[in-house]
Design a protein around this motif. Structure first.
Motif, PDB file in Angstrom:
ATOM      1  N   MET A  14       0.817  -1.215   0.000  1.00 36.37           N
ATOM      2  CA  MET A  14       0.000   0.000   0.000  1.00 36.37           C
ATOM      3  C   MET A  14       0.849   1.264   0.000  1.00 36.37           C
ATOM      4  SD  MET A  14      -2.756  -1.395   2.820  1.00 36.37           S
ATOM      5  CE  MET A  14      -3.900  -0.032   2.806  1.00 36.37           C
ATOM      6  N   ARG A  15       2.191   1.113   0.029  1.00 34.77           N
ATOM      7  CA  ARG A  15       3.065   2.274   0.205  1.00 34.77           C
ATOM      8  C   ARG A  15       4.205   2.272  -0.804  1.00 34.77           C
ATOM      9  NH1 ARG A  15       0.681   0.721   4.687  1.00 34.77           N
ATOM     10  NH2 ARG A  15       0.053   2.319   6.218  1.00 34.77           N
ATOM     11  N   GLN A  98       0.068   9.709  -1.424  1.00 31.75           N
ATOM     12  CA  GLN A  98       0.384   8.424  -0.809  1.00 31.75           C
ATOM     13  C   GLN A  98      -0.764   7.964   0.083  1.00 31.75           C
ATOM     14  OE1 GLN A  98       3.375   6.812  -1.777  1.00 31.75           O
ATOM     15  NE2 GLN A  98       3.011   8.506  -3.181  1.00 31.75           N
ATOM     16  N   TYR A  99      -0.820   6.671   0.307  1.00 31.46           N
ATOM     17  CA  TYR A  99      -1.846   6.117   1.178  1.00 31.46           C
ATOM     18  C   TYR A  99      -1.746   6.754   2.567  1.00 31.46           C
ATOM     19  CZ  TYR A  99      -4.324   2.786   4.126  1.00 31.46           C
ATOM     20  OH  TYR A  99      -5.172   2.211   5.026  1.00 31.46           O
TER      21      TYR A  99
END
Length: 210
Positions: A14-15, A98-99
Motif C-alpha cells: 500500500m506504500r 500516498q496512502y
C-alpha cells in the motif's frame, strides 16, 4: 521471519517507500514486554490508530473517536493492516498522493500486559477468537482495556473484505473515570515524543525543492 514478512505484505503493498518516510519494517526486535502505541492521524478522516505488539508485528485498529477512560464508552475500532514494529516511533507527514496522506503524531506509547493465562501465544489466539483483555502501562493511558469483535466480515475478520468491526472499552479499575471521559481533542493533542501537534507537523512539511 518469513511469516512476519508475509504479514507485512499488505502494509508494504500500500506504500511507496521512495515517496514516504514510513518504516518498511524488518529491523526492530521485540522488547522484553510487548509494546503499544496510540497515534493520531489526520488523513481523509481524523482518527486515532491503536496498535498492539503481537507476534512480531503491530496489530492495528483505527479508532475514529479515540480511546476513552470511561467504561461506559464503547469506542468503534476498525482493524487495519498489520504494521511493522518500527511504526511505534513513527510521526511525521505522509506526503500527498500516498496512502494515508497527512500528519501523524505519537499521542501515547508504552507496554502492555495480556490479561490472559498462557502468555503471548494465548493472547494472540484470544484476539483471533475476537476478545482479548490487557492492561496498558503508558504515559497517558493506564489500566485494563478490552477489544471485542462485534461484526466479522466474510473473510473471517482479517480486514481484507467488508467491514469487520471491534469495540475498544475501558474496564473499571483505579484508572477509569466513570462519567468523565478523557479522550483528547485531536487538534490540540501533543506528541508524547516531540511535543508537536498535528498542525506543528504539517507546518514543518518541506516544500518542493527545499
Amino acid at each position: 521471519m518469513a511469516e512476519q514478512q508475509d504479514r507485512l505484505a499488505k502494509y508494504r503493498g500500500m506504500r511507496r517507500f521512495d515517496r514516504t518516510d514510513e518504516p518498511e519494517g524488518g529491523a526492530a526486535a521485540p522488547g522484553e514486554d510487548p509494546s503499544f502505541v496510540v497515534q493520531i492521524h489526520d488523513a481523509t478522516r481524523m482518527h486515532f490508530d491503536f496498535r498492539l505488539e503481537v507476534d512480531g508485528v503491530l496489530k492495528s485498529w483505527a479508532v475514529p473517536r479515540g480511546p476513552s477512560t470511561d467504561p461506559r464508552d464503547k469506542r468503534l475500532a476498525v482493524p487495519t493492516e498489520d504494521h511493522p514494529l518500527e511504526y511505534r516511533g513513527y510521526e511525521g507527514m505522509i506526503p500527498g498522493g500516498q496512502y494515508g496522506a497527512g500528519p501523524v503524531i505519537v499521542w501515547d506509547h508504552g507496554t502492555y500486559h495480556p490479561l490472559v493465562d498462557g502468555g503471548p501465544e494465548a493472547f494472540a489466539r484470544a484476539l483471533e477468537r475476537g476478545h482479548a483483555s490487557f492492561e496498558l502501562h503508558g504515559t497517558k493511558l493506564r489500566g485494563a482495556y478490552a477489544l471485542t469483535r462485534i461484526h466479522q466480515g466474510p473473510d473471517g475478520g482479517a480486514g481484507d473484505a467488508a467491514d469487520p468491526a471491534w469495540l475498544l472499552v475501558k474496564k473499571k479499575d483505579a484508572h477509569s473515570t466513570p462519567g468523565r471521559p478523557t479522550t483528547p481533542d485531536p487538534h490540540r493533542a501533543r506528541s508524547v515524543l516531540s511535543g508537536r501537534t498535528l498542525a506543528g507537523v504539517r507546518r514543518e512539511e518541506p516544500q518542493d525543492g527545499s
